[in-house]
Design an enzyme around this catalytic site. Structure first.
Site, PDB file in Angstrom:
ATOM      1  N   ARG A  27       0.747  -1.109   0.047  1.00 35.40           N
ATOM      2  CA  ARG A  27       0.073   0.104  -0.040  1.00 35.40           C
ATOM      3  C   ARG A  27       0.836   1.221   0.065  1.00 35.40           C
ATOM      4  NH1 ARG A  27      -4.903   0.578   3.882  1.00 35.40           N
ATOM      5  NH2 ARG A  27      -5.605  -1.026   2.434  1.00 35.40           N
ATOM      6  N   LEU A 146      -2.621  -7.563  -2.924  1.00 38.32           N
ATOM      7  CA  LEU A 146      -1.983  -6.256  -2.596  1.00 38.32           C
ATOM      8  C   LEU A 146      -2.024  -5.770  -1.228  1.00 38.32           C
ATOM      9  CD1 LEU A 146      -1.198  -6.262  -5.624  1.00 38.32           C
ATOM     10  CD2 LEU A 146      -1.708  -3.858  -5.676  1.00 38.32           C
ATOM     11  N   GLU A 147      -3.246  -5.921  -0.491  1.00 41.23           N
ATOM     12  CA  GLU A 147      -3.912  -5.535   0.688  1.00 41.23           C
ATOM     13  C   GLU A 147      -2.851  -6.218   1.900  1.00 41.23           C
ATOM     14  OE1 GLU A 147      -4.744  -2.819   1.661  1.00 41.23           O
ATOM     15  OE2 GLU A 147      -5.602  -2.039  -0.211  1.00 41.23           O
ATOM     16  N   SER A 148      -3.160  -7.740   1.850  1.00 43.70           N
ATOM     17  CA  SER A 148      -2.615  -8.466   2.900  1.00 43.70           C
ATOM     18  C   SER A 148      -1.581  -9.613   2.383  1.00 43.70           C
ATOM     19  CB  SER A 148      -3.928  -8.907   3.815  1.00 43.70           C
ATOM     20  OG  SER A 148      -4.770  -9.884   2.993  1.00 43.70           O
ATOM     21  N   TYR A 333      -0.819   1.999  -6.978  1.00 46.31           N
ATOM     22  CA  TYR A 333      -1.779   1.034  -6.475  1.00 46.31           C
ATOM     23  C   TYR A 333      -2.880   0.560  -7.533  1.00 46.31           C
ATOM     24  CZ  TYR A 333      -5.056  -1.112  -3.531  1.00 46.31           C
ATOM     25  OH  TYR A 333      -6.027  -2.270  -2.827  1.00 46.31           O
TER      26      TYR A 333
END
Length: 420
Positions: A27, A146-148, A333
């Protein structure tokens, strides 16, 4: 508060430059670094005492917002000032990775491999989510990746402690106090427990990193168990909540986020603007073609995006690009989510090479660029280190005056020309 306009409103971790892409949360955030004053035992004691006074003063405000004493007692048990949270917040480096460095990690071989594995493992669930919300399962999976890193790095910070610490710090106190109230409401409604209310140091939670206010507005109970559980090892509620978020922000079913394109010789780079929209047939008449060589199908109004100027890849981006940006404002992103989703669907790498001999400018260099442009008669209307519309126009004017391609790209080579 829009969910995860975090690049500008919520502190989020930016990745340092990596020799090899590793699979962690990706991020980006664009902010200058701030140096902390070294702490001592005496200052820590004073800060902790000040924090406890702040908590005592906050409790009546929480009660006025409808939070019960029982919830407050459970939530603030063993909560202390968290020095690491403040250090992480204040020492965030600006996002200085180039678009190609970011994509090297966002769509690394490992992230693609793990994403395809996640698609296979959860195909039935993801197909149900796709049918329910009309959002491509690959897009939902890419956000998750991408987030976790597909649920591997969901954060282990006490969200109440992290948000209370940030609210007490005061730099963005009003925002974080609002998030703290929403987090307390989550506990009060029973969606999770204080022990399980974990997330990032900045208060983003679950598989796809919702902030509390966005959770309240957009999270869904997809499993039907009466709880919107985005923290569970079962990712169903989190992934469905992500699809619901995108759908409610205008996702167009069947439309791509964007398409890699090639531009003709002599293209008017003044047309490469998010404000200028034409349908693919109109772009085709100007010589814009898919990178595969054909015409882009008519998916609706589109803009031309040049994230690395005329020497890098060009994209024709549609409304769904803007929808993804509501999740995170960073252009890197959004392209990262879109390109990873394309790779998960079976597409190959981008066809255009990047200018890898260049690099992204630091915050100080962007300010220097604005200063030099203004001194040379191309007024940027301020020096803030942000490449906004006025700076973009100034760069293009400078490039045109030199006879260079006026793509508006704030490159290191451009800065060197200004210095000369």
């Amino acid at each position: 508060m829009k969910h995860l306009a975090l690049a500008t409103t919520l502190a989020v971790t930016a990745l340092p430059a990596l020799a090899k892409p590793v699979e962690v949360s990706l991020r980006p955030v664009a902010r200058p670094a701030i140096t902390l004053v070294p702490t001592t035992t005496e200052t820590t004691t004073k800060v902790n005492a000040g924090f406890q006074r702040w908590v005592k003063a906050f409790l009546p405000r929480a009660r006025a917002a409808g939070i019960s004493d029982r919830t407050l007692t459970r939530a603030f048990r063993d909560v202390h000032f968290n020095e690491e949270v403040i250090e992480r917040d204040r020492n965030q480096s600006e996002f200085t990775k180039s678009i190609w460095e970011y994509l090297d990690s966002a769509a690394s071989d490992k992230r693609i491999k793990n994403g395809k594995s996640a698609l296979r493992q959860h195909r039935r669930l993801l197909n149900q989510i796709e049918r329910s919300y009309g959002v491509d399962k690959e897009i939902v999976t890419a956000v998750w990746g991408l987030e976790s890193a597909y649920g591997e790095y969901r954060g282990d910070h006490n969200v109440i402690e992290a948000l209370a610490t940030l609210a007490y710090d005061g730099r963005r106190g009003k925002f974080f106090e609002g998030q703290l109230i929403e987090a307390l409401k989550i506990l009060q409604t029973g969606d999770t427990t204080a022990a399980k209310l974990k997330g990032s140091w900045a208060g983003a939670m679950g598989h796809t990193q919702f902030i509390p206010s966005s959770y309240q507005a957009f999270a869904v109970d997809f499993t039907g168990d009466g709880r919107r559980d985005i923290w569970s090892d079962n990712p169903a509620d989190a992934l469905a909540s992500t699809a619901a978020y995108l759908k409610k922000h205008g996702w167009v079913t069947g439309q791509p986020w964007g398409v890699e394109v090639t531009l003709p010789r002599g293209f008017n780079y003044g047309l490469a603007s998010r404000k200028i929209k034409k349908n693919p047939a109109e772009w085709a008449r100007l010589g814009v073609r898919s990178a595969n060589g054909g015409k882009v199908p008519n998916y609706g109004g589109a803009s031309i995006l040049l994230p690395a100027g005329h020497r890098g890849a060009a994209f024709m981006v549609f409304k769904n690009f803007q929808v993804i940006s509501r999740y995170n404002l960073s252009t890197s992103y959004v392209i990262g989510v879109g390109h990873l989703a394309d790779r998960l669907e079976g597409d190959g790498p981008l066809k255009t090479n990047w200018p890898r001999n260049d690099r992204a400018l630091t915050f100080a260099e962007r300010k220097e660029m604005q200063t030099l442009l203004t001194k040379k008669g191309f007024d940027t209307q301020g020096v803030d280190g942000l490449i906004g519309p006025m700076t973009l126009a100034s760069i293009r004017a400078f490039q045109s005056a030199r006879g260079d391609v006026p793509d508006g790209y704030a490159s290191l080579s451009l800065l060197k020309k200004l210095r000369r």
